[in-house]
Design an enzyme around this catalytic site. Structure first.
Site, mmCIF file in Angstrom:
data_model
loop_
_atom_site.group_PDB
_atom_site.id
_atom_site.type_symbol
_atom_site.label_atom_id
_atom_site.label_comp_id
_atom_site.label_asym_id
_atom_site.label_seq_id
_atom_site.Cartn_x
_atom_site.Cartn_y
_atom_site.Cartn_z
ATOM 1 N N GLU A 1 -6.138 -0.240 5.259
ATOM 2 C CA GLU A 1 -4.797 -0.226 4.331
ATOM 3 C C GLU A 1 -4.943 0.859 3.472
ATOM 4 O OE1 GLU A 1 -3.879 -3.656 1.965
ATOM 5 O OE2 GLU A 1 -2.487 -2.373 0.912
ATOM 6 N N GLU B 1 -9.878 -6.371 7.641
ATOM 7 C CA GLU B 1 -8.893 -5.420 6.825
ATOM 8 C C GLU B 1 -9.604 -4.958 5.563
ATOM 9 O OE1 GLU B 1 -5.758 -5.118 3.608
ATOM 10 O OE2 GLU B 1 -7.592 -6.239 3.530
ATOM 11 N N HIS C 1 -10.212 -10.530 5.448
ATOM 12 C CA HIS C 1 -9.499 -10.021 4.551
ATOM 13 C C HIS C 1 -10.390 -9.242 3.623
ATOM 14 C CE1 HIS C 1 -6.490 -9.843 0.901
ATOM 15 N NE2 HIS C 1 -6.159 -8.838 1.681
ATOM 16 N N ASP D 1 -9.295 -2.043 1.997
ATOM 17 C CA ASP D 1 -8.170 -0.945 1.110
ATOM 18 C C ASP D 1 -9.098 0.222 0.864
ATOM 19 O OD1 ASP D 1 -6.172 -3.303 0.708
ATOM 20 O OD2 ASP D 1 -8.106 -4.107 -0.266
ATOM 21 N N HIS E 1 -9.847 -2.078 -4.063
ATOM 22 C CA HIS E 1 -8.323 -2.518 -4.085
ATOM 23 C C HIS E 1 -7.529 -2.097 -5.069
ATOM 24 C CE1 HIS E 1 -5.213 -5.643 -4.720
ATOM 25 N NE2 HIS E 1 -4.933 -5.582 -3.507
HETATM 26 O O1 G3P Z 1 -3.188 -5.552 4.440
HETATM 27 C C1 G3P Z 1 -2.732 -6.873 3.987
HETATM 28 C C2 G3P Z 1 -2.985 -7.142 2.469
HETATM 29 O O2 G3P Z 1 -4.260 -6.737 2.156
HETATM 30 C C3 G3P Z 1 -2.103 -6.458 1.715
HETATM 31 O O3 G3P Z 1 -2.382 -6.962 0.151
HETATM 32 O O4 G3P Z 1 -3.132 -6.552 -2.114
HETATM 33 O O5 G3P Z 1 -4.495 -7.842 -0.397
HETATM 34 O O6 G3P Z 1 -4.287 -5.305 -0.249
HETATM 35 P P1 G3P Z 1 -3.683 -6.691 -0.690
HETATM 36 MG MG MG Z 2 -5.232 -4.895 1.362
#
Ligand code: G3P
Ligand code: MG
Length: 250
Positions: free
Chosen positions: A112, A37, A10, A39, A52
């Protein structure tokens, strides 16, 4: 159908390195991860960066919004010191650099799309167009398991992504499974549903899978819960605890 890896780091390297940085990505890779993953949002000049929060202050010192700065200004900012002095000076990555590095190293991406408020369409279209250009060869060869999966909480951003690069797969990212989830997924021609694991029930997991969608959960940090989700039929998840849940956990 889920044609991708099951366990993703993540925000690059979970909580072992500064999130959404090259250091995070390298940390995930050092733990064996080849799936990530992260952002993406737009800087003022329309160039996407890996970040993020839509504002400065938590992972990058300063104030104001990401959208108040050009990408080259953000790329000079320190996205590492908040995490620890050993990461001081770690820059905010440009999406193009980050994605190219992943591609060159065989790291599969769940991108994302995180638009700043009001920039859903522009962000979705830009990120999709750039990702499709970068993976033009894989797309032409039908190597779909190597192509990034675009996800977003923003329906509008995913619609714009579909307009810009219909050949790239999309996933509806939602906190809870809403009653009209299937309608939303169909309208985007999405291949997967991404849900917060805390709210997921086994019945919901079954319904999503029976409808033929990939099912992904965020952010799973407890190995026991991870096992339960996999038994329910969850295809994949991302984790912050890359030290506890490795890439071959599943
Ligand atoms: O994409 C899954 C997750 O990352 C969504 O929440 O706030 O961690 O970007 P966040
Ligand atoms: Mg995310």
């Amino acid at each position: 159908m889920w044609r991708y890896p099951r366990i993703l780091a993540h925000r690059g390297g979970g909580t072992l390195a500064p999130e959404n940085t090259m250091a995070g990505l390298r940390c995930g890779m050092a733990h064996g991860f080849r799936a990530v993953e992260f952002d993406v949002m737009l800087a003022r000049d329309g160039v996407p960066v890996v970040m993020h929060d839509p504002f400065l202050g938590r992972t990058v010192p300063g104030s104001g919004n990401v959208f108040d700065y050009d990408a080259r200004e953000l790329a000079r900012m320190d996205a590492g010191s908040w995490f620890g002095t050993g990461h001081a000076g770690e820059p905010v990555p440009l999406f193009a650099d980050f994605a190219r590095f992943c591609q060159a190293n065989g790291v599969w991406m769940n991108i994302e799309i995180k638009p700043a408020p009001g920039y859903d369409l522009q962000t979705g279209a830009t990120v999709a167009r750039m990702a499709a250009q970068l993976f033009a060869t894989e797309l032409a060869a039908g190597e779909l398991s190597r192509v990034p999966l675009l996800s977003s909480f923003s329906h509008a951003a995913l619609e714009a992504a579909r307009e810009a690069a219909p050949q790239l797969p999309r996933a509806c990212l939602m906190s809870d499974l809403p009653p009209d989830w299937q309608h939303r997924a169909e309208s985007l021609e999405a291949v997967a549903i991404h849900l917060r694991h805390r709210h997921l029930t086994s019945g919901q997991a079954r319904r999503v899978k029976e409808a033929g969608y990939g099912l992904f959960c965020y952010t799973v940090n407890d190995p026991q819960r991870a096992r339960e989700l996999l038994v329910w039929g969850v295809d994949a998840f991302c984790t912050d605890r890359i030290d506890l849940i490795g890439p071959s956990f599943a």
